[in-house]
Design a protein around this motif. Structure first.
Motif, PDB file in Angstrom:
ATOM      1  N   UNK A  44       3.761  -3.013   9.717  1.00  0.00           N
ATOM      2  CA  UNK A  44       3.527  -3.826   8.558  1.00  0.00           C
ATOM      3  C   UNK A  44       2.251  -3.668   7.999  1.00  0.00           C
ATOM      4  N   UNK A  45       1.551  -3.203   8.748  1.00  0.00           N
ATOM      5  CA  UNK A  45      -0.129  -2.812   8.316  1.00  0.00           C
ATOM      6  C   UNK A  45      -0.197  -1.524   7.591  1.00  0.00           C
ATOM      7  N   UNK A  46       0.399  -0.490   8.477  1.00  0.00           N
ATOM      8  CA  UNK A  46       0.774   1.025   7.989  1.00  0.00           C
ATOM      9  C   UNK A  46       1.244   1.020   6.666  1.00  0.00           C
ATOM     10  N   UNK A  47       2.340   0.369   6.582  1.00  0.00           N
ATOM     11  CA  UNK A  47       3.307   0.619   5.661  1.00  0.00           C
ATOM     12  C   UNK A  47       3.052  -0.463   4.227  1.00  0.00           C
ATOM     13  N   UNK A  48       3.461  -1.805   4.914  1.00  0.00           N
ATOM     14  CA  UNK A  48       3.339  -2.903   3.843  1.00  0.00           C
ATOM     15  C   UNK A  48       1.762  -2.900   3.296  1.00  0.00           C
ATOM     16  N   UNK A  49       0.932  -3.198   4.015  1.00  0.00           N
ATOM     17  CA  UNK A  49      -0.545  -3.571   3.462  1.00  0.00           C
ATOM     18  C   UNK A  49      -1.267  -2.337   2.877  1.00  0.00           C
ATOM     19  N   UNK A  50      -0.942  -1.001   3.185  1.00  0.00           N
ATOM     20  CA  UNK A  50      -1.740   0.028   2.857  1.00  0.00           C
ATOM     21  C   UNK A  50      -0.869   0.835   1.845  1.00  0.00           C
ATOM     22  N   UNK A  51       0.286   0.916   1.680  1.00  0.00           N
ATOM     23  CA  UNK A  51       1.053   1.715   0.970  1.00  0.00           C
ATOM     24  C   UNK A  51       1.817   0.801  -0.222  1.00  0.00           C
ATOM     25  N   UNK A  52       2.546  -0.121   0.284  1.00  0.00           N
ATOM     26  CA  UNK A  52       3.650  -0.943  -0.700  1.00  0.00           C
ATOM     27  C   UNK A  52       2.621  -1.815  -1.405  1.00  0.00           C
ATOM     28  N   UNK A  53       1.680  -2.650  -0.744  1.00  0.00           N
ATOM     29  CA  UNK A  53       1.036  -3.842  -1.465  1.00  0.00           C
ATOM     30  C   UNK A  53       0.103  -3.102  -2.710  1.00  0.00           C
ATOM     31  N   UNK A  54      -0.657  -2.211  -2.563  1.00  0.00           N
ATOM     32  CA  UNK A  54      -1.230  -1.594  -3.754  1.00  0.00           C
ATOM     33  C   UNK A  54      -0.446  -1.052  -4.918  1.00  0.00           C
ATOM     34  N   UNK A  55       0.802  -0.699  -4.465  1.00  0.00           N
ATOM     35  CA  UNK A  55       1.636   0.195  -5.510  1.00  0.00           C
ATOM     36  C   UNK A  55       2.570  -0.772  -6.193  1.00  0.00           C
ATOM     37  N   UNK A  56       2.983  -1.719  -5.435  1.00  0.00           N
ATOM     38  CA  UNK A  56       4.101  -2.658  -6.062  1.00  0.00           C
ATOM     39  C   UNK A  56       3.811  -4.170  -6.209  1.00  0.00           C
ATOM     40  N   UNK A  57       2.706  -4.677  -5.483  1.00  0.00           N
ATOM     41  CA  UNK A  57       2.035  -6.155  -5.435  1.00  0.00           C
ATOM     42  C   UNK A  57       2.824  -6.874  -4.285  1.00  0.00           C
ATOM     43  N   UNK A 106      -2.490 -12.531  -0.296  1.00  0.00           N
ATOM     44  CA  UNK A 106      -3.225 -13.143  -1.012  1.00  0.00           C
ATOM     45  C   UNK A 106      -4.549 -13.219  -0.614  1.00  0.00           C
ATOM     46  N   UNK A 107      -4.705 -13.369   0.453  1.00  0.00           N
ATOM     47  CA  UNK A 107      -6.217 -13.447   1.164  1.00  0.00           C
ATOM     48  C   UNK A 107      -6.798 -11.929   1.101  1.00  0.00           C
ATOM     49  N   UNK A 108      -5.876 -11.000   1.528  1.00  0.00           N
ATOM     50  CA  UNK A 108      -6.388  -9.465   1.538  1.00  0.00           C
ATOM     51  C   UNK A 108      -6.807  -9.197   0.164  1.00  0.00           C
ATOM     52  N   UNK A 109      -6.125  -9.636  -0.710  1.00  0.00           N
ATOM     53  CA  UNK A 109      -6.335  -9.181  -2.224  1.00  0.00           C
ATOM     54  C   UNK A 109      -7.750  -9.812  -2.540  1.00  0.00           C
ATOM     55  N   UNK A 110      -7.845 -11.017  -2.091  1.00  0.00           N
ATOM     56  CA  UNK A 110      -9.167 -11.784  -2.697  1.00  0.00           C
ATOM     57  C   UNK A 110     -10.183 -11.488  -1.941  1.00  0.00           C
ATOM     58  N   UNK A 111     -10.054 -10.963  -0.499  1.00  0.00           N
ATOM     59  CA  UNK A 111     -11.558 -10.698   0.243  1.00  0.00           C
ATOM     60  C   UNK A 111     -12.328  -9.590  -0.174  1.00  0.00           C
ATOM     61  N   UNK A 112     -13.524  -9.674  -0.087  1.00  0.00           N
ATOM     62  CA  UNK A 112     -14.267  -8.582  -0.893  1.00  0.00           C
ATOM     63  C   UNK A 112     -14.528  -7.334   0.361  1.00  0.00           C
ATOM     64  N   UNK A 113     -14.538  -7.923   1.647  1.00  0.00           N
ATOM     65  CA  UNK A 113     -14.836  -6.993   2.971  1.00  0.00           C
ATOM     66  C   UNK A 113     -13.668  -6.361   3.257  1.00  0.00           C
ATOM     67  N   UNK A 114     -12.465  -6.546   2.876  1.00  0.00           N
ATOM     68  CA  UNK A 114     -11.192  -6.090   3.402  1.00  0.00           C
ATOM     69  C   UNK A 114     -10.299  -5.702   2.188  1.00  0.00           C
ATOM     70  N   UNK A 115     -10.127  -4.461   2.103  1.00  0.00           N
ATOM     71  CA  UNK A 115      -9.194  -4.099   0.780  1.00  0.00           C
ATOM     72  C   UNK A 115      -7.913  -3.218   1.277  1.00  0.00           C
ATOM     73  N   UNK A 116      -6.978  -3.377   0.697  1.00  0.00           N
ATOM     74  CA  UNK A 116      -5.989  -2.583   1.106  1.00  0.00           C
ATOM     75  C   UNK A 116      -6.032  -0.994   0.555  1.00  0.00           C
TER      76      UNK A 116
END
Length: 116
Positions: A44-57, A106-116
């Protein structure tokens, strides 16, 4: 929050969802659920957070994470005979993961120290 703390939070959340479903419903051991949670969190981190989340929301990524989690656990159960899963536990697991990932994203997108 640093990336490793985010990943640890994701792993803990995945373990809790797995324990509530795969252990309490299907009777898998805690050790088996720990291993499954590690595999699911990594995928989920490798595919969902790093690939799908930035591309599709967030919504698409959260639903995709839930579905990927259920499919991965099912595939592992086919390979590892000690793991038993039912459709009910996989469905509840997928829903719990999708809900948790939605808020985690939601937390990941709002955090400044962690970005997908």
């Amino acid at each position: 929050m640093k990336s490793w703390m985010f990943w640890l939070l994701k792993y803990a959340m995945t373990f809790v969802a797995g324990f509530l479903t795969l252990s309490l419903i299907d009777g898998n051991s805690v050790l088996e659920v720990l291993v499954l949670a590690l595999a699911v969190a990594a995928l989920n981190y490798g595919v969902g957070d790093l690939v799908v989340l930035p591309a599709y929301g967030n919504l698409v990524a959260a639903i995709g994470d839930g579905l990927m989690a259920a499919v991965l656990v099912y595939i592992i159960s086919l390979i590892w005979p000690a793991i038993t899963v039912s459709f009910l536990s996989l469905a509840i697991f997928a829903v719990l993961i999708a809900i948790a990932e939605y808020f985690l994203h939601n937390y990941l997108l709002a955090a400044e120290e962690v970005k997908p």
